[in-house]
Design an enzyme around this catalytic site. Structure first.
Site, PDB file in Angstrom:
ATOM      1  N   SER A  48      10.651 -24.146  35.353  1.00 49.74           N
ATOM      2  CA  SER A  48      11.373 -22.934  35.752  1.00 49.74           C
ATOM      3  C   SER A  48      10.423 -21.930  36.390  1.00 49.74           C
ATOM      4  O   SER A  48       9.247 -21.833  36.004  1.00 49.74           O
ATOM      5  CB  SER A  48      11.985 -22.317  34.495  1.00 49.74           C
ATOM      6  N   LYS A  79       8.555 -24.096  28.489  1.00 47.70           N
ATOM      7  CA  LYS A  79       8.399 -24.725  29.819  1.00 47.70           C
ATOM      8  C   LYS A  79       6.912 -24.867  30.149  1.00 47.70           C
ATOM      9  O   LYS A  79       6.466 -25.916  30.641  1.00 47.70           O
ATOM     10  CB  LYS A  79       9.122 -23.903  30.889  1.00 47.70           C
ATOM     11  N   TYR A 130      11.512 -19.304  25.302  1.00 46.27           N
ATOM     12  CA  TYR A 130      12.023 -20.261  26.294  1.00 46.27           C
ATOM     13  C   TYR A 130      10.969 -20.525  27.373  1.00 46.27           C
ATOM     14  O   TYR A 130      10.645 -21.680  27.681  1.00 46.27           O
ATOM     15  CB  TYR A 130      13.327 -19.738  26.936  1.00 46.27           C
TER      16      TYR A 130
HETATM   17  P1  NAD Z   1      22.614 -27.158  30.510  1.00 42.16           P
HETATM   18  O1  NAD Z   1      22.600 -26.522  29.164  1.00 42.16           O
HETATM   19  O2  NAD Z   1      23.876 -27.117  31.291  1.00 42.16           O
HETATM   20  O3  NAD Z   1      22.149 -28.680  30.402  1.00 42.16           O
HETATM   21  C1  NAD Z   1      21.224 -29.110  29.436  1.00 42.16           C
HETATM   22  C2  NAD Z   1      21.818 -30.349  28.772  1.00 42.16           C
HETATM   23  O4  NAD Z   1      20.897 -30.835  27.803  1.00 42.16           O
HETATM   24  C3  NAD Z   1      23.129 -30.059  28.046  1.00 42.16           C
HETATM   25  O5  NAD Z   1      24.096 -31.000  28.461  1.00 42.16           O
HETATM   26  C4  NAD Z   1      22.782 -30.230  26.574  1.00 42.16           C
HETATM   27  O6  NAD Z   1      23.882 -30.730  25.833  1.00 42.16           O
HETATM   28  C5  NAD Z   1      21.618 -31.192  26.627  1.00 42.16           C
HETATM   29  N1  NAD Z   1      20.659 -31.119  25.522  1.00 42.16           N
HETATM   30  C6  NAD Z   1      19.991 -30.037  25.043  1.00 42.16           C
HETATM   31  N2  NAD Z   1      19.171 -30.416  24.058  1.00 42.16           N
HETATM   32  C7  NAD Z   1      19.304 -31.754  23.898  1.00 42.16           C
HETATM   33  C8  NAD Z   1      18.714 -32.720  23.050  1.00 42.16           C
HETATM   34  N3  NAD Z   1      17.805 -32.391  22.121  1.00 42.16           N
HETATM   35  N4  NAD Z   1      19.092 -34.009  23.180  1.00 42.16           N
HETATM   36  C9  NAD Z   1      20.006 -34.378  24.109  1.00 42.16           C
HETATM   37  N5  NAD Z   1      20.602 -33.516  24.937  1.00 42.16           N
HETATM   38  C10 NAD Z   1      20.249 -32.214  24.845  1.00 42.16           C
HETATM   39  O7  NAD Z   1      21.411 -26.500  31.331  1.00 42.16           O
HETATM   40  P2  NAD Z   1      21.052 -26.638  32.875  1.00 42.16           P
HETATM   41  O8  NAD Z   1      21.273 -25.315  33.489  1.00 42.16           O
HETATM   42  O9  NAD Z   1      21.667 -27.839  33.452  1.00 42.16           O
HETATM   43  O10 NAD Z   1      19.472 -26.829  32.759  1.00 42.16           O
HETATM   44  C11 NAD Z   1      18.883 -28.112  32.793  1.00 42.16           C
HETATM   45  C12 NAD Z   1      17.385 -27.947  32.631  1.00 42.16           C
HETATM   46  O11 NAD Z   1      16.891 -27.113  33.678  1.00 42.16           O
HETATM   47  C13 NAD Z   1      16.982 -27.272  31.316  1.00 42.16           C
HETATM   48  O12 NAD Z   1      15.790 -27.883  30.848  1.00 42.16           O
HETATM   49  C14 NAD Z   1      16.713 -25.836  31.732  1.00 42.16           C
HETATM   50  O13 NAD Z   1      15.787 -25.208  30.889  1.00 42.16           O
HETATM   51  C15 NAD Z   1      16.150 -26.031  33.140  1.00 42.16           C
HETATM   52  N6  NAD Z   1      16.317 -24.859  34.000  1.00 42.16           N
HETATM   53  C16 NAD Z   1      17.553 -24.313  34.153  1.00 42.16           C
HETATM   54  C17 NAD Z   1      17.709 -23.201  34.965  1.00 42.16           C
HETATM   55  C18 NAD Z   1      19.038 -22.525  35.139  1.00 42.16           C
HETATM   56  O14 NAD Z   1      19.086 -21.371  35.559  1.00 42.16           O
HETATM   57  N7  NAD Z   1      20.154 -23.197  34.866  1.00 42.16           N
HETATM   58  C19 NAD Z   1      16.600 -22.660  35.628  1.00 42.16           C
HETATM   59  C20 NAD Z   1      15.357 -23.263  35.449  1.00 42.16           C
HETATM   60  C21 NAD Z   1      15.222 -24.374  34.633  1.00 42.16           C
HETATM   61  C1  WQD Z   2      19.866 -12.394  38.071  1.00 43.71           C
HETATM   62  C2  WQD Z   2      19.887 -10.916  38.460  1.00 43.71           C
HETATM   63  C3  WQD Z   2      19.807  -9.427  36.582  1.00 43.71           C
HETATM   64  C4  WQD Z   2      23.704 -10.559  34.940  1.00 43.71           C
HETATM   65  C5  WQD Z   2      17.514 -16.448  34.191  1.00 43.71           C
HETATM   66  C6  WQD Z   2      16.408 -16.855  33.262  1.00 43.71           C
HETATM   67  C7  WQD Z   2      15.448 -17.770  33.975  1.00 43.71           C
HETATM   68  C8  WQD Z   2      16.178 -18.952  34.618  1.00 43.71           C
HETATM   69  C9  WQD Z   2      17.392 -18.537  35.377  1.00 43.71           C
HETATM   70  C10 WQD Z   2      16.016 -20.881  33.237  1.00 43.71           C
HETATM   71  C11 WQD Z   2      18.920 -10.059  37.657  1.00 43.71           C
HETATM   72  C12 WQD Z   2      21.124  -9.282  37.314  1.00 43.71           C
HETATM   73  C13 WQD Z   2      22.574 -10.471  35.719  1.00 43.71           C
HETATM   74  C14 WQD Z   2      24.604  -9.462  34.896  1.00 43.71           C
HETATM   75  C15 WQD Z   2      23.198  -8.282  36.432  1.00 43.71           C
HETATM   76  N1  WQD Z   2      16.643 -19.885  33.639  1.00 43.71           N
HETATM   77  N2  WQD Z   2      22.324  -9.346  36.455  1.00 43.71           N
HETATM   78  N3  WQD Z   2      24.332  -8.363  35.662  1.00 43.71           N
HETATM   79  O1  WQD Z   2      17.363 -13.367  34.820  1.00 43.71           O
HETATM   80  O2  WQD Z   2      16.753 -14.180  37.151  1.00 43.71           O
HETATM   81  O3  WQD Z   2      16.967 -15.803  35.325  1.00 43.71           O
HETATM   82  O4  WQD Z   2      18.206 -17.634  34.628  1.00 43.71           O
HETATM   83  O5  WQD Z   2      14.880 -21.226  33.444  1.00 43.71           O
HETATM   84  O6  WQD Z   2      14.500 -18.193  33.042  1.00 43.71           O
HETATM   85  O7  WQD Z   2      15.727 -15.678  32.828  1.00 43.71           O
HETATM   86  O8  WQD Z   2      18.999 -14.754  36.204  1.00 43.71           O
HETATM   87  O9  WQD Z   2      21.400 -14.638  36.669  1.00 43.71           O
HETATM   88  O10 WQD Z   2      20.535 -13.656  34.510  1.00 43.71           O
HETATM   89  O11 WQD Z   2      20.034 -12.515  36.659  1.00 43.71           O
HETATM   90  O12 WQD Z   2      22.983  -7.249  37.092  1.00 43.71           O
HETATM   91  O13 WQD Z   2      25.632  -9.476  34.195  1.00 43.71           O
HETATM   92  O14 WQD Z   2      21.197 -10.392  38.166  1.00 43.71           O
HETATM   93  O15 WQD Z   2      19.347  -8.174  36.140  1.00 43.71           O
HETATM   94  O16 WQD Z   2      18.427  -9.076  38.515  1.00 43.71           O
HETATM   95  P1  WQD Z   2      17.447 -14.404  35.853  1.00 43.71           P
HETATM   96  P2  WQD Z   2      20.319 -13.941  35.960  1.00 43.71           P
END
Ligand code: NAD
Ligand code: WQD
Length: 331
Positions: A124, A152, A148
């Site tokens: 991330s 990562k 979190y």
């Molecule tokens: P998500 O929660 O939709 O998907 C994660 C999946 O993993 C879920 O289906 C959950 O049931 C499964 N899971 C969690 N722990 C588990 C375990 N111990 N065993 C088996 N399954 C398990 O999340 P996502 O948004 O699809 O994110 C996927 C990956 O990408 C995550 O590692 C997340 O940290 C990373 N990521 C997400 C974002 C984002 O903004 N969505 C940003 C950066 C990184």
């Molecule tokens: C985006 C912008 C908020 C909600 C998060 C995690 C990051 C990554 C992705 C996993 C910001 C603003 C948001 C609302 C708002 N996940 N906002 N009103 O914070 O960039 O990232 O998700 O790795 O680790 O921290 O994403 O969508 O929450 O926010 O004004 O109700 O929207 O302040 O500027 P963020 P976000």
């Protein structure tokens, strides 16, 4: 070629399964459904017209993971499974450290044991902390401000060390920026539990009338209009990035930013949503959210240069597809 996709029933994982199946891979999903639904697997099959093998298991459980490795001959693993809510990670640090790092170690161990040498990991942009934009892969990482983010950074380090000890390994550490949108079919998308923390699902729920108005967290940041700036990327572009990473990966550890390289403010996203859907989003400005940074966007030149991958879809595409999913979604 058969790929193990952990977390494949989740948001990014399900879209990546579709992209993998369309590229001709066989897909095996391991997911405990702690944040997803079995129905998503059927929808992946419906979109792609192909079958998925599904194991409902917790990937921190070594014995259960080993049973899957013993039954299949994998060419690679894409490890999405993890807990991802920043706020919750502060309240439940042990759950986050355990789930997100033990899963990485169990999978790495099984890859070593069964000779699987391609590993793609969901990292991330959060690992950069409040660095100077654009974020470049070579930047020294800042210490995480929440558990979190730390999980990562720790998983990246574990995989880097394991790869050093196994010179034939190819590891991609993919640092996602802000994934949004949905598959264009509207069959799969993001399903947050409870009130969404993230901006795009919040907007789509306001558009649907599930929530009364958007709360914009601060308009006094040093940005174009004072609201926070992020690098939103369409989840299908992100999914396709995984397929390319898997195909192009050479031995060693390779870190890639997956973003668009473009910053968009909260109010710009709200405006793009209205442009895409014709729906006005009522909002109010409230205090900054603790822990938020002002600006975050990627330098995407490395992925373009080395993988030949570039995000293609626009902000308006992201809003249209996010809405297309939300408006048809019933739970
Ligand atoms: P998500 O929660 O939709 O998907 C994660 C999946 O993993 C879920 O289906 C959950 O049931 C499964 N899971 C969690 N722990 C588990 C375990 N111990 N065993 C088996 N399954 C398990 O999340 P996502 O948004 O699809 O994110 C996927 C990956 O990408 C995550 O590692 C997340 O940290 C990373 N990521 C997400 C974002 C984002 O903004 N969505 C940003 C950066 C990184
Ligand atoms: C985006 C912008 C908020 C909600 C998060 C995690 C990051 C990554 C992705 C996993 C910001 C603003 C948001 C609302 C708002 N996940 N906002 N009103 O914070 O960039 O990232 O998700 O790795 O680790 O921290 O994403 O969508 O929450 O926010 O004004 O109700 O929207 O302040 O500027 P963020 P976000």
């Amino acid at each position: 070629m058969k790929i193990l996709v952990t977390g494949g029933a989740g948001y990014i994982g399900s879209h990546t399964c579709v992209a993998l199946l369309e590229a001709g891979y066989e897909v095996v999903v391991a997911d405990n459904l702690c944040n997803s639904r079995a129905e998503t697997i059927e929808r992946i099959e419906e979109i792609s017209g192909k079958k998925v093998s599904f194991y409902q298991i917790d990937v921190t459980k070594e014995q259960l993971v080993e049973e899957v490795f013993a039954q299949h001959d994998f060419s690679g693993v894409i490890h999405f499974a993890g807990l991802k809510a920043v706020g919750e990670s502060v309240e439940k640090p042990l759950e986050y450290y355990y789930n997100n790092t033990v899963s990485t170690m169990v999978l790495a161990k099984m890859c070593q044991k069964y000779g699987v040498d391609r590993f793609v990991f969901s990292s991330s942009a959060t690992v950069y902390g409040e660095n100077k934009v654009p974020f470049v892969e070579t930047m020294p990482l800042l210490p995480a401000t929440n558990p979190y983010g730390a999980t990562k950074a720790i998983s990246e380090r574990i995989l880097t060390d394991v790869a050093k000890a196994n010179p034939n390994w190819s590891v991609a550490l993919l640092r996602y920026f802000n994934p949004v949108g949905a598959h264009e079919s509207g069959l799969i998308g993001e399903v947050p539990t409870g009130i969404p923390n993230n901006l795009m699902p919040y907007i789509t729920q306001v558009a649907k009338g599930k929530l009364p108005k958007l709360r914009v967290y601060g308009n006094d940041y040093p940005t174009v209009d004072g609201t926070g700036v992020r690098d939103y990327i369409h989840v299908m572009d992100l999914a396709e990035g995984h397929v390319v990473a898997l195909e192009k990966l050479t031995s060693g550890v390779h870190i890639y930013n997956l973003g668009t390289g473009q910053g968009t403010s909260v109010l710009q996203l709200v405006q793009a949503f209205t442009e895409a859907t014709g729906i006005e989003i009522p909002y109010e400005i409230v205090d900054r959210r603790p822990g938020d940074i002002a600006v975050c966007y990627a330098d995407v030149s490395k992925a373009e240069r080395e993988l030949g991958w570039k995000a293609r879809r626009s902000i308006v595409d992201m809003c249209r597809d996010a809405w297309n999913f939300e408006k048809n979604f019933t739970s």
